[in-house]
Design an enzyme around this catalytic site. Sequence first.
Site, PDB file in Angstrom:
ATOM      1  N   ASP A   1       4.974   0.962 -33.055  1.00 49.41           N
ATOM      2  CA  ASP A   1       3.913   1.255 -32.096  1.00 49.41           C
ATOM      3  C   ASP A   1       2.514   0.984 -32.671  1.00 49.41           C
ATOM      4  O   ASP A   1       2.039   1.697 -33.555  1.00 49.41           O
ATOM      5  CB  ASP A   1       4.027   2.733 -31.644  1.00 49.41           C
ATOM      6  CG  ASP A   1       3.414   2.974 -30.274  1.00 49.41           C
ATOM      7  OD1 ASP A   1       3.019   1.992 -29.623  1.00 49.41           O
ATOM      8  OD2 ASP A   1       3.338   4.146 -29.855  1.00 49.41           O
TER       9      ASP A   1
ATOM     10  N   LYS B   1       6.656   7.238 -25.861  1.00 47.13           N
ATOM     11  CA  LYS B   1       5.253   7.234 -26.293  1.00 47.13           C
ATOM     12  C   LYS B   1       4.839   8.622 -26.767  1.00 47.13           C
ATOM     13  O   LYS B   1       4.126   8.774 -27.755  1.00 47.13           O
ATOM     14  CB  LYS B   1       4.410   6.782 -25.103  1.00 47.13           C
ATOM     15  CG  LYS B   1       3.053   6.197 -25.395  1.00 47.13           C
ATOM     16  CD  LYS B   1       3.030   5.067 -26.375  1.00 47.13           C
ATOM     17  CE  LYS B   1       2.246   3.883 -25.942  1.00 47.13           C
ATOM     18  NZ  LYS B   1       2.298   2.735 -26.824  1.00 47.13           N
TER      19      LYS B   1
ATOM     20  N   LYS C   1      -8.344   1.423 -21.061  1.00 47.66           N
ATOM     21  CA  LYS C   1      -7.745   2.750 -21.140  1.00 47.66           C
ATOM     22  C   LYS C   1      -8.792   3.793 -21.513  1.00 47.66           C
ATOM     23  O   LYS C   1      -9.656   3.551 -22.339  1.00 47.66           O
ATOM     24  CB  LYS C   1      -6.637   2.738 -22.197  1.00 47.66           C
ATOM     25  CG  LYS C   1      -5.912   4.055 -22.315  1.00 47.66           C
ATOM     26  CD  LYS C   1      -4.756   3.975 -23.277  1.00 47.66           C
ATOM     27  CE  LYS C   1      -5.241   3.994 -24.715  1.00 47.66           C
ATOM     28  NZ  LYS C   1      -4.141   3.726 -25.642  1.00 47.66           N
TER      29      LYS C   1
ATOM     30  N   LYS D   1       1.368   3.485 -35.276  1.00 47.23           N
ATOM     31  CA  LYS D   1       1.209   4.889 -34.885  1.00 47.23           C
ATOM     32  C   LYS D   1       2.279   5.795 -35.502  1.00 47.23           C
ATOM     33  O   LYS D   1       1.989   6.915 -35.899  1.00 47.23           O
ATOM     34  CB  LYS D   1       1.346   4.944 -33.362  1.00 47.23           C
ATOM     35  CG  LYS D   1       0.494   5.958 -32.765  1.00 47.23           C
ATOM     36  CD  LYS D   1       0.151   5.858 -31.315  1.00 47.23           C
ATOM     37  CE  LYS D   1       0.800   4.924 -30.376  1.00 47.23           C
ATOM     38  NZ  LYS D   1      -0.117   4.188 -29.535  1.00 47.23           N
TER      39      LYS D   1
END
Length: 518
Positions: A312, A361, A402, A474
């Site tokens: 990620d 996520k 975003k 991530k």
Amino acid sequence: ISIHQANTPSSFTVESPNVTYSDADITSKYTYRTTDVSFANGAFSAAPRETVYDFKTERKVGKVGVMLVGWGGNNGTTVTAGIIANRRKLEWETREGPRAANYYGSVVMSSTVKLGTDTQTGKDVNIPLQTLLPMAHPNDLIIGGWDISGLDLAAAMDRAQVLEPTLKSLVRKEMVGMKPLPSIYYPDFIAANQEDRADNVLSGSQASMDHVEHLRKDIRDFKSANGLDRVIVLWTANTERYAELVPGVNDTADNLLKAIDAGHPEIAPSTVFAVASILENAPFINGSPQNTFVPGCIALAERHGAFLGGDDFKSGQTKMKSALVDFMINAGIKLTSIASYNHLGNNDGKNLSSQKQFRSKEISKSNVVDDMVAANNVLYKEGEHPDHTVVIKYMPAVGDNKRALDEYYAEIFLGGHQTISMFNVCEDSLLASPLIIDLVLIAELFTRVQWRKHAEQDWKSFHSVLSVLSYMLKAPLTPPGTPVVNALAKQRSALINIMKACVGLEPENDMTLEHKLF
Ligand code: NAD
């Protein structure tokens, strides 16, 4: 060690008995200094330890290709247009005036490292990270890939709604000719709302060896058609749901291969891509949060000495978090809660509006402060943890821009509170594209680096799980049983200091004693 700068400001040689340059390699003898701690009679005892390693870096970079899974998506089209723009040194008009291509946001291309101190001026000499070791230049990358949507890259770039029309018009001609290869599509793994774009798919909706072989051939064909020395495969396709870990199915390398052969429904497309890449010895990087790297997949990579990196991309909110929380806890401030809200309107957001994909996520975003909390046993008791909530909502109007809203709530001196509220507009694909470039360049570099205990006979590669890529990720994947580091500054230091060790330079210690002791 004395260092002199060569003609170009960013090229250098290290003059040291520990470093040798041949036409083929740079070899360094490096003393790695750590501290062994033991506990006895109620006290710690700390003993410095030295381990001497040799590192060997192949100097010839060769011709490097990258195959993106999800090439026709927002990230895939943006990174492709961005590389073309840089390669052709494009400039374009915007309402804020002219803009020129750059690699801002790439730690490799746009950040510098301190090489040392100028003997004459006493000032720091900083060089671009990209010049610390022989590395590929992104302008030279050959790009290809797969997508379940058959749109050519120019039309896909329009669909993404990321780039200025003036820039698009300059790269359009080149991108019209780029067509993603048909991909594998197992509808159970991504949101049902993606189905209407799946018009470029191979037959079969569950894993099979035919799929593995087909993808392997795609990689081989791409390599030979472009005369490449190395291909890196990177997943920037939609977030999949988690695969269940089923004993006998995805727990060992052999079971995984058998399960693929048997068409087991718990094998994700991303795992099939990873297996195909491993078998072609192409490093595979996962830019999405799902658990592509089931234990059997990691074991297969170890067996073949192939490289994996994941999971990620760490582009916006989490990157801020892994810097800010690092700062707070290391400043002795007791973080007690983090509330993270996101809304986004791109196709990634649409896919994440489905619960199972959101869950991937959510998991990826939730563990990012664990190591920093666990390291501070003054502020946090064993098992104590700040509250942490992550919310993601699909809001079509904001498109690729975003929004990330975070509240950090902390306890300070004598029961007081500090509240930090942050509003972060993350232009998603413009943040993620340079990370794709970094991941590819660094993964490629580590295919050329070998190590051994000093003077041992055999050279080895780094472990198959390339945790040195953590800065860009991530939920960093680390070799089984090894600790995860999320703190951004530590991740950067690890990367840079390992690269420095390869040219026999000491880690940056920031002591600057030369300016303090005279
Ligand atoms: P996107 O939806 O625009 O692109 C994904 C592409 O993948 C689409 O074109 C889709 O058709 C394709 N696809 C889906 N399944 C496929 C398959 N099996 N094979 C081949 N292609 C397939 O999304 P994006 O904004 O480009 O993001 C890509 C991924 O990166 C997402 O999973 C996202 O969560 C992850 N990610 C993005 C960011 C960021 O953009 N800042 C950060 C972290 C993670």
